[in-house]
Motif scaffolding. Sequence first.
Motif, short mmCIF file in Angstrom:
data_model
loop_
_atom_site.label_atom_id
_atom_site.label_comp_id
_atom_site.label_asym_id
_atom_site.label_seq_id
_atom_site.Cartn_x
_atom_site.Cartn_y
_atom_site.Cartn_z
N VAL A 177 0.83 -1.20 0.00
CA VAL A 177 0.00 0.00 0.00
C VAL A 177 0.87 1.26 0.00
CG1 VAL A 177 -1.70 1.32 1.33
CG2 VAL A 177 -1.97 -1.15 1.06
N ALA A 178 1.92 1.24 0.80
CA ALA A 178 2.84 2.39 0.83
C ALA A 178 3.49 2.62 -0.53
CB ALA A 178 3.90 2.19 1.90
N GLY A 179 3.65 1.54 -1.30
CA GLY A 179 4.24 1.64 -2.62
C GLY A 179 3.27 2.00 -3.72
N GLY A 180 2.00 2.19 -3.36
CA GLY A 180 1.03 2.65 -4.34
C GLY A 180 0.02 1.64 -4.81
N VAL A 181 0.07 0.41 -4.31
CA VAL A 181 -0.94 -0.58 -4.70
C VAL A 181 -2.22 -0.31 -3.90
CG1 VAL A 181 -1.50 -3.03 -4.84
CG2 VAL A 181 0.86 -2.28 -5.18
N ALA A 182 -3.33 -0.22 -4.59
CA ALA A 182 -4.60 0.04 -3.92
C ALA A 182 -4.95 -1.13 -2.99
CB ALA A 182 -5.71 0.24 -4.95
N PRO A 183 -5.34 -0.86 -1.75
CA PRO A 183 -5.65 -1.94 -0.80
C PRO A 183 -6.70 -2.91 -1.33
CG PRO A 183 -5.59 0.17 0.33
CD PRO A 183 -5.49 0.48 -1.13
N GLU A 184 -7.68 -2.37 -2.08
CA GLU A 184 -8.75 -3.23 -2.57
C GLU A 184 -8.32 -4.14 -3.72
OE1 GLU A 184 -9.41 0.97 -4.30
OE2 GLU A 184 -8.74 0.03 -2.42
N ARG A 185 -7.07 -3.99 -4.16
CA ARG A 185 -6.53 -4.87 -5.22
C ARG A 185 -5.61 -5.96 -4.66
NH1 ARG A 185 -7.80 -2.93 -10.25
NH2 ARG A 185 -8.22 -0.69 -10.42
N ILE A 186 -5.45 -6.03 -3.34
CA ILE A 186 -4.49 -6.95 -2.75
C ILE A 186 -5.17 -8.23 -2.27
CG2 ILE A 186 -2.81 -7.28 -0.88
CD1 ILE A 186 -2.24 -4.28 -1.03
N VAL A 187 -4.53 -9.36 -2.59
CA VAL A 187 -4.91 -10.69 -2.11
C VAL A 187 -3.78 -11.18 -1.22
CG1 VAL A 187 -5.40 -13.08 -2.81
CG2 VAL A 187 -6.22 -11.16 -4.22
N ILE A 188 -4.10 -11.88 -0.14
CA ILE A 188 -3.06 -12.46 0.71
C ILE A 188 -3.04 -13.98 0.58
CG2 ILE A 188 -2.96 -10.56 2.36
CD1 ILE A 188 -4.68 -12.36 4.24
N ASP A 189 -1.87 -14.56 0.81
CA ASP A 189 -1.66 -16.00 0.70
C ASP A 189 -0.74 -16.39 1.85
OD1 ASP A 189 -0.64 -18.54 0.10
OD2 ASP A 189 -0.46 -18.15 -2.05
N PRO A 190 -1.15 -17.34 2.71
CA PRO A 190 -0.31 -17.71 3.86
C PRO A 190 0.97 -18.44 3.50
CG PRO A 190 -2.23 -19.14 3.75
CD PRO A 190 -2.44 -18.05 2.73
#
Length: 303
Positions: A177-190
């Motif tokens: 997010v700090a680098g400019g990626v919109a939070p709503e475009r992020i997926v997480i993977d454990p």
Amino acid sequence: MSTSQGRTGPLGLPEWDRCAVMGVVNVTPDSFSDGGQWFDPELAVKHGLDLVAQGADLVDVGGESTRPGAVRVDEAEELRRVIPVVRELAAAGVLVSVDTMRAGVAERAVTAGAALVNDVSGGLADPAMIPVVAAAGVPFVVMHWRGQSIDMNNRAVYADVLGEVVAELRAGLDRAVAGGVAPERIVIDPGLGFAKTAEHDLTLLAHLRSLRVLGCPLLVAASRKRFLGRVLAADTGGGPPPARERDAATAAVSAIAAREGAWAVRVHEVRASADAVRVARAIESAAMTRTAGTAPAGTGTAQ
């Protein structure tokens, strides 16, 4: 679409009314799962189309093995493997994800038609990755990662695997997010199998809902991994079955992940997991109907 299980996907991709299925196309000669079966680009494209026909919602194309102990290929070779396959599948109307840790490969793949960047390092392996993804405006998978495959087993040390994975994923999310990626475009993977023992993987699967505290769609990639082989070996008393004989176990994880709210599962053999997530969704719908007090009469009658 129901959001009762937290399944809403990232901005920029379609919404499904169930857990999505991501099929895997490894354009590598040394994958742990298929031993280079799809290394030829024409065969890789055909395989991707076959996965869609079997029920895959999107196809993840990768040109670099990340199995434990794997040595990295150079960027030119990764590009040679990946870009023609991404281009042909996207031209055929397939929703394509690119599995890469290199910004240059991600950028070229998006230009060729990829709609999602799946970086197992979460942007740590290449400092240019996050700016490239931010500029492209595509969804980004941030996986839990502690280092390259060559020595990642040495990093599988945790006092509290769930708490540490959540904290490190949160740091990866904040970094993106700090680098400019919109939070709503992020997926997480454990990051099952990456710097983790079988016990670590099973603990994370047992607590998938705890990852929802991060507020992002969840991708679960358990397909054919070592921990499944060890579970099956413990049950039979023999050695772990080969990777290709772990698909039924993979489908079991897919059903569990779907019920626990995963946005998508990443699998090599699609049909069984596609069936599993659909059954999980039907059960969820039945539970919601019952809770709403609209269950039909005679529910105790055998069918």
